[in-house]
Motif scaffolding. Structure first.
Motif, PDB file in Angstrom:
ATOM      1  N   ASP A 240       3.780 -22.663  13.872  1.00 54.04           N
ATOM      2  CA  ASP A 240       2.602 -22.800  13.029  1.00 54.04           C
ATOM      3  C   ASP A 240       2.455 -21.617  12.079  1.00 54.04           C
ATOM      4  O   ASP A 240       2.069 -21.782  10.918  1.00 54.04           O
ATOM      5  N   TRP A 241       2.777 -20.437  12.576  1.00 51.76           N
ATOM      6  CA  TRP A 241       2.735 -19.231  11.727  1.00 51.76           C
ATOM      7  C   TRP A 241       3.729 -19.360  10.580  1.00 51.76           C
ATOM      8  O   TRP A 241       3.401 -19.092   9.424  1.00 51.76           O
ATOM      9  N   TRP A 242       4.950 -19.779  10.895  1.00 54.40           N
ATOM     10  CA  TRP A 242       5.991 -19.908   9.875  1.00 54.40           C
ATOM     11  C   TRP A 242       5.588 -20.933   8.818  1.00 54.40           C
ATOM     12  O   TRP A 242       5.701 -20.681   7.613  1.00 54.40           O
ATOM     13  N   LEU A 243       5.121 -22.100   9.252  1.00 55.33           N
ATOM     14  CA  LEU A 243       4.774 -23.148   8.304  1.00 55.33           C
ATOM     15  C   LEU A 243       3.572 -22.760   7.443  1.00 55.33           C
ATOM     16  O   LEU A 243       3.539 -23.085   6.242  1.00 55.33           O
ATOM     17  N   ALA A 244       2.625 -22.057   8.004  1.00 52.44           N
ATOM     18  CA  ALA A 244       1.488 -21.598   7.205  1.00 52.44           C
ATOM     19  C   ALA A 244       1.952 -20.647   6.112  1.00 52.44           C
ATOM     20  O   ALA A 244       1.482 -20.709   4.969  1.00 52.44           O
ATOM     21  N   GLY A 245       2.884 -19.788   6.466  1.00 50.85           N
ATOM     22  CA  GLY A 245       3.428 -18.873   5.469  1.00 50.85           C
ATOM     23  C   GLY A 245       4.212 -19.599   4.395  1.00 50.85           C
ATOM     24  O   GLY A 245       4.045 -19.321   3.195  1.00 50.85           O
ATOM     25  N   TRP A 246       5.036 -20.547   4.811  1.00 49.36           N
ATOM     26  CA  TRP A 246       5.836 -21.283   3.837  1.00 49.36           C
ATOM     27  C   TRP A 246       4.952 -22.110   2.905  1.00 49.36           C
ATOM     28  O   TRP A 246       5.176 -22.142   1.688  1.00 49.36           O
ATOM     29  N   ASP A 247       3.955 -22.752   3.428  1.00 49.17           N
ATOM     30  CA  ASP A 247       3.093 -23.596   2.599  1.00 49.17           C
ATOM     31  C   ASP A 247       2.364 -22.794   1.520  1.00 49.17           C
ATOM     32  O   ASP A 247       1.967 -23.358   0.495  1.00 49.17           O
ATOM     33  N   ALA A 248       2.185 -21.502   1.748  1.00 47.56           N
ATOM     34  CA  ALA A 248       1.497 -20.667   0.756  1.00 47.56           C
ATOM     35  C   ALA A 248       2.447 -19.980  -0.214  1.00 47.56           C
ATOM     36  O   ALA A 248       1.992 -19.403  -1.216  1.00 47.56           O
ATOM     37  N   MET A 249       3.745 -20.045   0.041  1.00 46.50           N
ATOM     38  CA  MET A 249       4.657 -19.206  -0.724  1.00 46.50           C
ATOM     39  C   MET A 249       4.768 -19.590  -2.192  1.00 46.50           C
ATOM     40  O   MET A 249       4.732 -18.732  -3.081  1.00 46.50           O
TER      41      MET A 249
ATOM     42  N   LEU B 100       0.823  -1.212   0.000  1.00 44.20           N
ATOM     43  CA  LEU B 100       0.000   0.000   0.000  1.00 44.20           C
ATOM     44  C   LEU B 100       0.857   1.261   0.000  1.00 44.20           C
ATOM     45  O   LEU B 100       0.451   2.297  -0.551  1.00 44.20           O
ATOM     46  N   ALA B 101       2.040   1.193   0.600  1.00 50.16           N
ATOM     47  CA  ALA B 101       2.948   2.345   0.604  1.00 50.16           C
ATOM     48  C   ALA B 101       3.640   2.536  -0.739  1.00 50.16           C
ATOM     49  O   ALA B 101       4.216   3.595  -0.989  1.00 50.16           O
ATOM     50  N   GLY B 102       3.629   1.501  -1.580  1.00 51.29           N
ATOM     51  CA  GLY B 102       4.238   1.607  -2.898  1.00 51.29           C
ATOM     52  C   GLY B 102       5.724   1.374  -2.929  1.00 51.29           C
ATOM     53  O   GLY B 102       6.437   1.984  -3.748  1.00 51.29           O
ATOM     54  N   VAL B 103       6.231   0.464  -2.076  1.00 49.58           N
ATOM     55  CA  VAL B 103       7.667   0.162  -2.118  1.00 49.58           C
ATOM     56  C   VAL B 103       8.040  -0.416  -3.471  1.00 49.58           C
ATOM     57  O   VAL B 103       7.192  -0.911  -4.218  1.00 49.58           O
ATOM     58  N   ASP B 104       9.324  -0.369  -3.765  1.00 44.76           N
ATOM     59  CA  ASP B 104       9.785  -0.826  -5.078  1.00 44.76           C
ATOM     60  C   ASP B 104      10.074  -2.315  -5.124  1.00 44.76           C
ATOM     61  O   ASP B 104       9.975  -2.927  -6.192  1.00 44.76           O
ATOM     62  N   SER B 105      10.450  -2.886  -3.995  1.00 38.17           N
ATOM     63  CA  SER B 105      10.632  -4.338  -3.966  1.00 38.17           C
ATOM     64  C   SER B 105      10.224  -4.883  -2.614  1.00 38.17           C
ATOM     65  O   SER B 105      10.525  -4.292  -1.570  1.00 38.17           O
ATOM     66  N   LEU B 106       9.513  -5.997  -2.663  1.00 39.95           N
ATOM     67  CA  LEU B 106       9.045  -6.702  -1.472  1.00 39.95           C
ATOM     68  C   LEU B 106       9.970  -7.895  -1.260  1.00 39.95           C
ATOM     69  O   LEU B 106      10.022  -8.801  -2.101  1.00 39.95           O
ATOM     70  N   GLU B 107      10.696  -7.871  -0.147  1.00 36.99           N
ATOM     71  CA  GLU B 107      11.668  -8.925   0.145  1.00 36.99           C
ATOM     72  C   GLU B 107      11.031  -9.968   1.063  1.00 36.99           C
ATOM     73  O   GLU B 107      10.498  -9.630   2.115  1.00 36.99           O
ATOM     74  N   HIS B 108      11.045 -11.202   0.651  1.00 36.36           N
ATOM     75  CA  HIS B 108      10.498 -12.361   1.373  1.00 36.36           C
ATOM     76  C   HIS B 108       8.992 -12.506   1.152  1.00 36.36           C
ATOM     77  O   HIS B 108       8.559 -13.424   0.478  1.00 36.36           O
ATOM     78  N   GLY B 109       8.187 -11.655   1.753  1.00 35.99           N
ATOM     79  CA  GLY B 109       6.741 -11.698   1.528  1.00 35.99           C
ATOM     80  C   GLY B 109       6.097 -13.014   1.921  1.00 35.99           C
ATOM     81  O   GLY B 109       5.158 -13.474   1.264  1.00 35.99           O
ATOM     82  N   MET B 110       6.534 -13.598   3.014  1.00 37.03           N
ATOM     83  CA  MET B 110       6.076 -14.942   3.369  1.00 37.03           C
ATOM     84  C   MET B 110       4.555 -15.025   3.551  1.00 37.03           C
ATOM     85  O   MET B 110       3.940 -15.999   3.136  1.00 37.03           O
ATOM     86  N   HIS B 111       3.945 -14.023   4.138  1.00 38.11           N
ATOM     87  CA  HIS B 111       2.499 -14.051   4.367  1.00 38.11           C
ATOM     88  C   HIS B 111       1.790 -13.030   3.480  1.00 38.11           C
ATOM     89  O   HIS B 111       0.755 -12.479   3.872  1.00 38.11           O
TER      90      HIS B 111
ATOM     91  N   ARG C 222      11.805 -26.790  10.728  1.00 37.23           N
ATOM     92  CA  ARG C 222      10.619 -26.186  11.340  1.00 37.23           C
ATOM     93  C   ARG C 222       9.521 -27.226  11.566  1.00 37.23           C
ATOM     94  O   ARG C 222       8.861 -27.234  12.605  1.00 37.23           O
ATOM     95  N   ARG C 223       9.316 -28.097  10.601  1.00 39.68           N
ATOM     96  CA  ARG C 223       8.268 -29.111  10.748  1.00 39.68           C
ATOM     97  C   ARG C 223       8.582 -30.076  11.890  1.00 39.68           C
ATOM     98  O   ARG C 223       7.669 -30.616  12.536  1.00 39.68           O
ATOM     99  N   ALA C 224       9.862 -30.304  12.122  1.00 39.58           N
ATOM    100  CA  ALA C 224      10.256 -31.238  13.175  1.00 39.58           C
ATOM    101  C   ALA C 224      10.248 -30.609  14.562  1.00 39.58           C
ATOM    102  O   ALA C 224      10.367 -31.319  15.565  1.00 39.58           O
ATOM    103  N   ALA C 225      10.105 -29.294  14.621  1.00 41.11           N
ATOM    104  CA  ALA C 225      10.138 -28.606  15.912  1.00 41.11           C
ATOM    105  C   ALA C 225       8.856 -28.841  16.702  1.00 41.11           C
ATOM    106  O   ALA C 225       7.817 -29.238  16.151  1.00 41.11           O
ATOM    107  N   GLU C 226       8.925 -28.594  17.979  1.00 37.41           N
ATOM    108  CA  GLU C 226       7.746 -28.706  18.838  1.00 37.41           C
ATOM    109  C   GLU C 226       6.691 -27.677  18.403  1.00 37.41           C
ATOM    110  O   GLU C 226       7.021 -26.549  18.048  1.00 37.41           O
ATOM    111  N   PRO C 227       5.418 -28.084  18.431  1.00 37.93           N
ATOM    112  CA  PRO C 227       4.367 -27.136  18.036  1.00 37.93           C
ATOM    113  C   PRO C 227       4.397 -25.869  18.891  1.00 37.93           C
ATOM    114  O   PRO C 227       4.635 -25.923  20.095  1.00 37.93           O
ATOM    115  N   SER C 228       4.188 -24.742  18.239  1.00 37.37           N
ATOM    116  CA  SER C 228       4.116 -23.454  18.916  1.00 37.37           C
ATOM    117  C   SER C 228       3.442 -22.480  17.970  1.00 37.37           C
ATOM    118  O   SER C 228       3.300 -22.746  16.771  1.00 37.37           O
TER     119      SER C 228
END
Length: 348
Positions: free
Chosen positions: A243-252, A192-203, A233-239
């Motif tokens: 869960d936030w990280w994996l949800a982002g990765w699965d959509a990337m 929305l701010a109009g940046v020139d490049s979005l780095e990572h953009g996981m979510h 990350r998948r092998a780590a204990e649930p937290s």
């Protein structure tokens, strides 16, 4: 001695010949030239659009020796242009003056407001001082600045009005803004701010993709660094964080594919070590669904154009990487360049 190269130029897939006039390419042939590339497939070099040469961890101080080693690693892999979107120190002037170094487009020091980065690793500034600091880093670099828009998953992103003011101020002096974003809110504010490049953009919300395409916001998803950590990350204990990280990765991967299909400029960037591994990011982009030629372009001619350098045309910088086989059909070829010419000089 005049040097000559010839082969099939990508992406045009036309056989062309160039002779080297200092650090420039000239179309055609030259009498009594030394033919240093005779056949094969020619690129204007690979591009890593998100790399941080000069230091390898927050414990290591930035040093010229480490910077030189990292840039040589890039060069020896055929990476002849890099963008450093943020660094622990400004890239020194000698880099552009050293003919053995790849071309560098820098963004000065990371700009981080309180709580949004590793303390002291970049340039820590208050939200009130961020606009001024962004203009300073843009002016002191290659016309880019880098803003850390978000950090932890459960903390707020940089406010939209502040980021918008940064973009307006930097654009007013002809600069460009790269934004570190991993949360949904951070990515939304960046677009929305109009940046020139979005780095990572996981979510990144796919609903923002059309706006990115319309306003020219590039997407640098750095898939390879995320992919390398997915198993751990998948092998780590649930937290909540896991869960936030994996949800982002699965959509990337679907999001990257959708961005490409919508006309967003997708660029290859590694954000990892060792340097010189952008071919792995190109492979991840293809895995996400980009056609092989588009994935390679994201780490070569398309990225080069986005960063202000032409491909293999008359008058362009004399940067050529040759391969024995077509790298759009055999991705493994990228790891084995047969010849590297940088700034008119044969490197390998």
């Amino acid at each position: 001695m005049v040097l000559q190269v010839r082969g099939v130029v990508l992406p045009e897939r036309e056989e062309r010949a160039f002779w080297i006039d200092g650090d420039r390419l000239r179309a055609g042939t030259a009498r009594d030239a030394d033919l240093v590339v005779d056949g094969g497939w020619l690129l204007p070099g690979l591009v890593d659009a998100h790399t941080h040469p000069g230091t390898e961890s927050i414990e290591d101080p930035f040093s010229d020796a480490t910077l030189r080693r990292h840039l040589r690693d890039h060069r020896d892999a055929g990476v002849l242009l890099v963008r450093t979107p943020g660094s622990a120190a400004r890239i020194p002037d000698w880099v552009d003056q050293d003919p053995d170094m790849p071309h560098v487009r820098s963004a000065g020091r990371w700009l981080a407001t309180p709580g949004r980065f590793f303390p002291g690793f970049g340039r820590d500034v208050s939200e009130a001082d961020l606009v001024r600091a962004a203009v300073e880093e843009t002016t002191a670099s290659s016309g880019w600045c880098k803003v850390v828009v978000d950090w932890r998953h459960n903390e707020p992103a940089l406010p939209l009005d502040i980021l918008t003011a940064v973009v307006e101020a930097v654009h007013a002096i002809g600069g460009r803004v790269a934004a570190h974003c991993q949360t949904s809110e951070g990515s939304r504010h960046a677009v929305l701010a109009g940046v020139d490049s979005l780095e990572h953009g996981m979510h990144l919300d796919p609903g923002l993709i059309d706006r990115m395409a319309d306003q020219g916001t590039a997407f640098v998803p750095t898939l390879s660094v995320f992919g390398a950590g997915a198993g751990r990350r998948r092998a780590a204990e649930p937290s909540a964080a896991r869960d936030w990280w994996l949800a982002g990765w699965d959509a990337m991967l679907p999001t990257v594919r959708a961005a490409h299909e919508a006309g967003v400029t997708v660029l290859a960037g590694t954000d990892s070590f060792p340097c010189g591994t952008v071919s792995s990011e190109i492979a991840w982009l293809a895995r996400a669904g980009l056609p092989p030629e588009a994935a390679l372009g994201a780490g070569s001619w398309s990225a080069r154009s986005y960063l202000g350098l032409p491909g293999l045309v008359d008058g362009a910088p004399a940067d050529v990487v040759a391969y024995d086989t077509d790298p759009t059909r055999d991705a493994s070829a990228l790891a084995h360049p047969s010849r590297i010419v940088l700034r008119g000089r044969v490197m390998a």
